[in-house]
Design a protein around this motif. Structure first.
Motif, PDB file in Angstrom:
ATOM      1  N   ASP A  92       0.805  -1.231   0.095  1.00  0.00           N
ATOM      2  CA  ASP A  92       0.130  -0.103  -0.087  1.00  0.00           C
ATOM      3  C   ASP A  92       0.763   1.226   0.178  1.00  0.00           C
ATOM      4  O   ASP A  92       0.492   2.185  -0.803  1.00  0.00           O
ATOM      5  N   TYR A 124      -7.529  -5.305  -8.196  1.00  0.00           N
ATOM      6  CA  TYR A 124      -7.970  -4.821  -6.988  1.00  0.00           C
ATOM      7  C   TYR A 124      -6.782  -4.189  -6.115  1.00  0.00           C
ATOM      8  O   TYR A 124      -5.846  -4.597  -6.288  1.00  0.00           O
ATOM      9  N   ASN A 165      -8.704   0.900  -3.583  1.00  0.00           N
ATOM     10  CA  ASN A 165      -9.682   1.262  -2.363  1.00  0.00           C
ATOM     11  C   ASN A 165      -8.726   1.272  -1.084  1.00  0.00           C
ATOM     12  O   ASN A 165      -9.058   2.248  -0.045  1.00  0.00           O
ATOM     13  N   ARG A 166      -7.807   0.582  -1.111  1.00  0.00           N
ATOM     14  CA  ARG A 166      -6.937   0.230   0.224  1.00  0.00           C
ATOM     15  C   ARG A 166      -6.031   1.668   0.310  1.00  0.00           C
ATOM     16  O   ARG A 166      -5.549   2.047   1.650  1.00  0.00           O
ATOM     17  N   VAL A 217      -7.113   4.848  -1.439  1.00  0.00           N
ATOM     18  CA  VAL A 217      -8.153   6.078  -1.737  1.00  0.00           C
ATOM     19  C   VAL A 217      -8.098   7.306  -0.643  1.00  0.00           C
ATOM     20  O   VAL A 217      -7.982   8.194  -1.207  1.00  0.00           O
ATOM     21  N   PHE A 276     -12.596   3.601  -7.781  1.00  0.00           N
ATOM     22  CA  PHE A 276     -12.759   4.060  -6.389  1.00  0.00           C
ATOM     23  C   PHE A 276     -11.760   5.205  -6.592  1.00  0.00           C
ATOM     24  O   PHE A 276     -12.172   6.229  -5.801  1.00  0.00           O
ATOM     25  N   THR A 334     -19.714  -3.363  -9.701  1.00  0.00           N
ATOM     26  CA  THR A 334     -19.262  -4.057  -8.329  1.00  0.00           C
ATOM     27  C   THR A 334     -18.453  -3.107  -7.671  1.00  0.00           C
ATOM     28  O   THR A 334     -18.586  -2.854  -6.311  1.00  0.00           O
ATOM     29  N   SER A 349     -20.784  -0.449  -6.319  1.00  0.00           N
ATOM     30  CA  SER A 349     -21.470  -1.151  -5.111  1.00  0.00           C
ATOM     31  C   SER A 349     -20.768  -0.882  -3.665  1.00  0.00           C
ATOM     32  O   SER A 349     -20.925  -0.567  -2.585  1.00  0.00           O
ATOM     33  N   ASN A 350     -19.380  -0.985  -3.942  1.00  0.00           N
ATOM     34  CA  ASN A 350     -18.458  -1.374  -3.034  1.00  0.00           C
ATOM     35  C   ASN A 350     -17.941   0.054  -2.352  1.00  0.00           C
ATOM     36  O   ASN A 350     -17.168   0.189  -1.429  1.00  0.00           O
ATOM     37  N   PHE A 351     -18.249   1.153  -2.856  1.00  0.00           N
ATOM     38  CA  PHE A 351     -18.138   2.577  -2.194  1.00  0.00           C
ATOM     39  C   PHE A 351     -19.168   3.510  -1.830  1.00  0.00           C
ATOM     40  O   PHE A 351     -18.993   4.313  -1.388  1.00  0.00           O
ATOM     41  N   LEU A 352     -20.247   2.791  -2.143  1.00  0.00           N
ATOM     42  CA  LEU A 352     -21.617   3.432  -1.689  1.00  0.00           C
ATOM     43  C   LEU A 352     -21.619   3.766  -0.017  1.00  0.00           C
ATOM     44  O   LEU A 352     -21.049   2.700   0.612  1.00  0.00           O
ATOM     45  N   GLY A 353     -21.946   4.683   0.202  1.00  0.00           N
ATOM     46  CA  GLY A 353     -22.014   5.203   1.807  1.00  0.00           C
ATOM     47  C   GLY A 353     -20.744   5.669   2.347  1.00  0.00           C
ATOM     48  O   GLY A 353     -20.628   5.871   3.466  1.00  0.00           O
ATOM     49  N   THR A 354     -19.632   5.379   1.759  1.00  0.00           N
ATOM     50  CA  THR A 354     -18.272   5.685   2.201  1.00  0.00           C
ATOM     51  C   THR A 354     -18.021   7.224   1.721  1.00  0.00           C
ATOM     52  O   THR A 354     -18.890   8.044   0.965  1.00  0.00           O
ATOM     53  N   PHE A 357     -16.134   8.447  -0.208  1.00  0.00           N
ATOM     54  CA  PHE A 357     -15.770   8.387  -1.544  1.00  0.00           C
ATOM     55  C   PHE A 357     -17.056   8.434  -2.554  1.00  0.00           C
ATOM     56  O   PHE A 357     -16.701   8.534  -3.649  1.00  0.00           O
TER      57      PHE A 357
END
Lengths: 272, 272
Positions: free
Chosen positions: A55, A81, A84-85, A87, A111, A170, A173-178, A180
């Protein structure tokens, strides 16, 4: 070093390792065009488990090119992948130089696209260097360069008619609510997906279209859904019925298909 | 029909079809115990593509048993995929009778557990009838019945020490930001996962621990992560390092392992 009159494009890999072959082929294409300087950061070739370096190494390379005033564009090397780690740290305390350049990528880089767009940076969804290895992949690279160097209309997704955002479904879906998640109100949202079973595409569409923020989009269009993994039992639907159905359920206007996807035909969608 | 002095448990399948063999074996176990009446709704055996009948059929069966005053507990037949497609309608305009019973299930049923808990219903995460087909699966069924009929402490996850919520990690990730997301503040959150690559578990943990709501949990514990799909390249970590790492990054107290998962040892976690 480098010709200061030429546009300078830096390549970094916030997710997975760029292949040496892809790098060499893209460098050769850039040389042949003679219009710009391409600087492939050595971090692109690092390998640490799943990632193009730890990272800290991926973040340092990204922050380095973001802060570099001589860099006009940051081109994400490939997906996979891992962006996001980093961002959160990538988008914190932005240097002024980060605001005067363009960022291009897609897939896992979504992301970063989301967070950078939310932070007011200039961002676009489009082909990445690793795409040169796809069937007919040179066309994707030329298209990305056409857009980065000339803002060519021919590089753009053909049916854009207002501010738009594009994401891998996908990843979205994985950053919704964050922190970002960008503001979707009044924008066109284009999604594409790859390597999922249709029940997962259906579940992601449930998730995405159940968000109050996403329900404010002007319309939603569907890019290509490729490398679909077989479902047992058969899902008894297809990607367009799935997407149109969730749009109808959630009061979102479905705008039909869009010309983006995990393939060489992937067109550019500048975020607005 | 039915002995009114006995507890009455209704089985419905909001996701995928219950196997006839599982149904017969669970019915035989219930008969042997002689304590309760088990009513397996015929909807459990419907099949429509991926699902145990069309959305309308699954919803109608669920709403029927929720509204039935003679039903003391609703036991979800199995997971798979699909309860999210009916959760909005399932939780709308709740009849009074829905509030006087208990709901038990896990995996895909987590969409219903979340929404029902948020709506104030009595909900628990634990074994389902289809689990009888697992290795040693009778123990899971006896445990579920011990809890449904006697509220036996021995059926409970052994380290609960306050209000808790338990979910499949991927299901949890897919209802965040929707109207079905419960309040996590002050609660223990327990997650388990099945059939994912570790990079997906990592991504889901990013998503979950990046939520302001989830960051208010008292602590997070990790159930079993089973049937992990191989990652290429190797992910170079394991599920507990992944989860502990995201907890550390997000300021969530990691509370160690929990005794839940997609297996016969899956203990009961009543939501509180």
């Amino acid at each position: 070093m480098g010709d200061k009159t030429k546009v300078r494009i830096a390549v970094v890999a916030p997710s997975c390792t760029l292949s040496r072959e892809a790098a060499a082929r893209v460098e050769e294409m850039v040389r042949a065009r003679g219009e710009c300087e391409l600087v492939i950061h050595p971090q692109c070739f690092l390998s640490s488990g799943h990632f193009a370096g730890a990272d800290a190494a991926r973040l340092a390379a990204l922050r380095e090119v973001m802060a570099d005033e001589s860099v006009d564009a940051v081109w994400f090397a490939r997906g996979g992948y891992g962006s996001n780690r980093i961002v959160g740290a990538a988008v914190a305390d932005l240097p002024a130089a980060a605001r005067s350049k363009t960022y291009l990528g897609y897939s896992d880089a979504g992301f970063l696209l989301a967070a950078f767009h939310r932070a007011g940076l200039s961002v676009a969804h489009g082909p990445m260097p690793q795409d040169v290895l796809r069937d007919g992949g040179e066309a994707a690279i030329e298209r990305a360069l056409d857009w980065l160097l000339q803002r060519s209309d021919s590089a753009l997704e053909g049916s854009l008619d207002g501010p738009a955002l594009a994401f891998n479904l996908t990843v979205l879906s994985n950053f919704l609510g964050t922190d970002f998640e960008p503001d979707f109100a009044g924008r066109e949202l284009i999604v594409e997906d790859v390597g999922e079973q249709l029940y997962r595409t259906d579940r992601s569409m449930f998730h995405v279209t159940s968000q109050a923020n996403v329900r404010k989009v002007r319309r939603l269009r569907l890019g290509r859904v490729s490398e679909v993994i077989a479902n047992t039992p058969d899902f008894d639907s297809d990607e367009e019925r799935i997407v149109a159905d969730w749009c109808a359920r959630s009061g979102i206007a479905y705008g039909g298909r869009a010309d983006i996807g995990h393939d060489a035909a992937n067109k550019v969608v500048p975020f607005g």
